[in-house]
Motif scaffolding. Structure first.
Motif, PDB file in Angstrom:
ATOM      1  N   UNK A 191     -26.298  30.399  24.126  1.00 52.19           N
ATOM      2  CA  UNK A 191     -25.031  30.856  24.728  1.00 52.19           C
ATOM      3  C   UNK A 191     -25.256  30.678  26.321  1.00 52.19           C
ATOM      4  N   UNK A 192     -26.616  31.080  26.837  1.00 50.39           N
ATOM      5  CA  UNK A 192     -26.686  30.809  28.390  1.00 50.39           C
ATOM      6  C   UNK A 192     -26.538  29.323  28.760  1.00 50.39           C
ATOM      7  N   UNK A 193     -26.876  28.459  27.876  1.00 52.63           N
ATOM      8  CA  UNK A 193     -26.408  27.011  28.443  1.00 52.63           C
ATOM      9  C   UNK A 193     -24.784  26.855  28.225  1.00 52.63           C
ATOM     10  N   UNK A 194     -24.316  27.454  27.370  1.00 52.80           N
ATOM     11  CA  UNK A 194     -22.992  27.286  27.295  1.00 52.80           C
ATOM     12  C   UNK A 194     -22.125  27.773  28.390  1.00 52.80           C
ATOM     13  N   UNK A 195     -22.754  28.966  28.764  1.00 48.34           N
ATOM     14  CA  UNK A 195     -22.098  29.869  30.073  1.00 48.34           C
ATOM     15  C   UNK A 195     -22.359  28.866  31.098  1.00 48.34           C
ATOM     16  N   UNK A 196     -23.405  28.290  31.389  1.00 49.01           N
ATOM     17  CA  UNK A 196     -23.711  27.605  32.694  1.00 49.01           C
ATOM     18  C   UNK A 196     -22.764  26.228  32.551  1.00 49.01           C
ATOM     19  N   UNK A 197     -22.655  25.703  31.338  1.00 53.33           N
ATOM     20  CA  UNK A 197     -21.420  24.623  31.437  1.00 53.33           C
ATOM     21  C   UNK A 197     -20.151  24.981  32.007  1.00 53.33           C
ATOM     22  N   UNK A 198     -19.879  26.183  31.351  1.00 51.36           N
ATOM     23  CA  UNK A 198     -18.332  26.780  31.694  1.00 51.36           C
ATOM     24  C   UNK A 198     -18.186  27.153  32.965  1.00 51.36           C
ATOM     25  N   UNK A 199     -19.424  27.945  33.524  1.00 57.04           N
ATOM     26  CA  UNK A 199     -19.494  28.319  34.947  1.00 57.04           C
ATOM     27  C   UNK A 199     -19.294  27.231  35.836  1.00 57.04           C
ATOM     28  N   UNK A 247     -19.364  36.413  32.602  1.00 57.30           N
ATOM     29  CA  UNK A 247     -19.156  35.507  31.190  1.00 57.30           C
ATOM     30  C   UNK A 247     -20.037  35.804  30.112  1.00 57.30           C
ATOM     31  N   UNK A 248     -21.282  36.678  30.482  1.00 58.41           N
ATOM     32  CA  UNK A 248     -22.223  37.234  29.646  1.00 58.41           C
ATOM     33  C   UNK A 248     -21.969  38.728  29.461  1.00 58.41           C
ATOM     34  N   UNK A 249     -21.048  39.360  30.411  1.00 59.78           N
ATOM     35  CA  UNK A 249     -21.146  40.797  30.411  1.00 59.78           C
ATOM     36  C   UNK A 249     -20.655  41.380  28.999  1.00 59.78           C
ATOM     37  N   UNK A 250     -20.869  42.550  28.768  1.00 61.53           N
ATOM     38  CA  UNK A 250     -20.236  43.239  27.715  1.00 61.53           C
ATOM     39  C   UNK A 250     -18.825  43.872  27.990  1.00 61.53           C
ATOM     40  N   UNK A 251     -18.153  44.122  26.930  1.00 61.70           N
ATOM     41  CA  UNK A 251     -16.522  44.675  27.334  1.00 61.70           C
ATOM     42  C   UNK A 251     -16.707  45.939  27.503  1.00 61.70           C
TER      43      UNK A 251
END
Length: 207
Positions: free
Chosen positions: A177-185, A203-207
């Motif tokens: 997920x961290x890698x995916x978030x970096x790509x999306x960022x 992008x990784x924060x809880x709701x």
């Protein structure tokens, strides 16, 4: 099963169908499985839906309408950037995670059933319309600096975010997920001009 009015019974069948889909995917939906979830006879399902394909289509429409209402609520409560990040967040609730798995199985079902594929395309277009509205509003308020036409940018972000989410949640994938978030960022920066240092955490924060 207790007596329900026609529309209430149809809704109960659709909700039971989605519960089956959460566990087994759309490919695992059968009238027997739905009837068991509903605690009713299979005849009730045949009475309200002419085919299993129709039932699956109506279940997808119901889920899409629910998601659309959620998008509208978020858009009304948050500015464009926060609304977008909220919808693209990778740290979703258990309910949202199960619904995402249903959407993944829906894409597979669309390859098997032409009628379902038509409905899947219609409902995907609605998600695209919401994202286009978000991008236009963000550009209007100066939050976004678009480097692509709105329609193209919306499809690009949708495709990238959803595929990254799906792959990063596979049990044996090397994509975290961290890698995916970096790509999306990086894509949000490239396509929308977003450069906030808090993008990844949001992008990784809880709701």
């Amino acid at each position: 099963m207790a007596y329900l009015a026609k529309e209430e019974r149809r809704k109960a069948i659709i909700l039971a169908t989605l519960e089956v889909a959460k566990e087994k995917g759309f490919a695992g939906i059968t009238t027997r499985a739905v009837a068991k979830q509903l605690d009713a006879a299979t005849g009730i399902i045949h009475h309200h839906f002419k085919s299993l394909s129709e039932l699956k289509c109506e279940a997808l429409r119901y889920l899409s309408q629910k998601n659309g209402a959620n998008c509208i609520t978020i858009s009304n409560d948050l500015p464009p950037t926060q609304a977008l990040l909220r919808l693209l967040s990778f740290n979703v609730t258990p309910e949202e995670r199960s619904e995402t798995s249903v959407w993944v199985s829906a894409a597979d079902e669309a390859n098997r059933d032409p009628e379902f594929a038509r409905v899947y395309g219609e409902e995907t277009n609605k998600s695209h319309e919401w994202l286009c509205s978000n991008l236009k509003e963000g550009a209007r308020t100066g939050e976004y600096t678009l480097t692509l036409p709105v329609e193209f940018a919306a499809w690009k972000l949708m495709s990238l975010a959803f595929n990254l989410y799906d792959v990063s949640n596979l049990p044996d994938t090397a994509l975290t997920p961290d890698m995916a978030v970096q790509i999306l960022k990086d894509e949000l920066k490239s396509t929308l001009g977003l450069e906030s240092k808090d993008l990844a955490s949001q992008l990784l924060s809880s709701h």
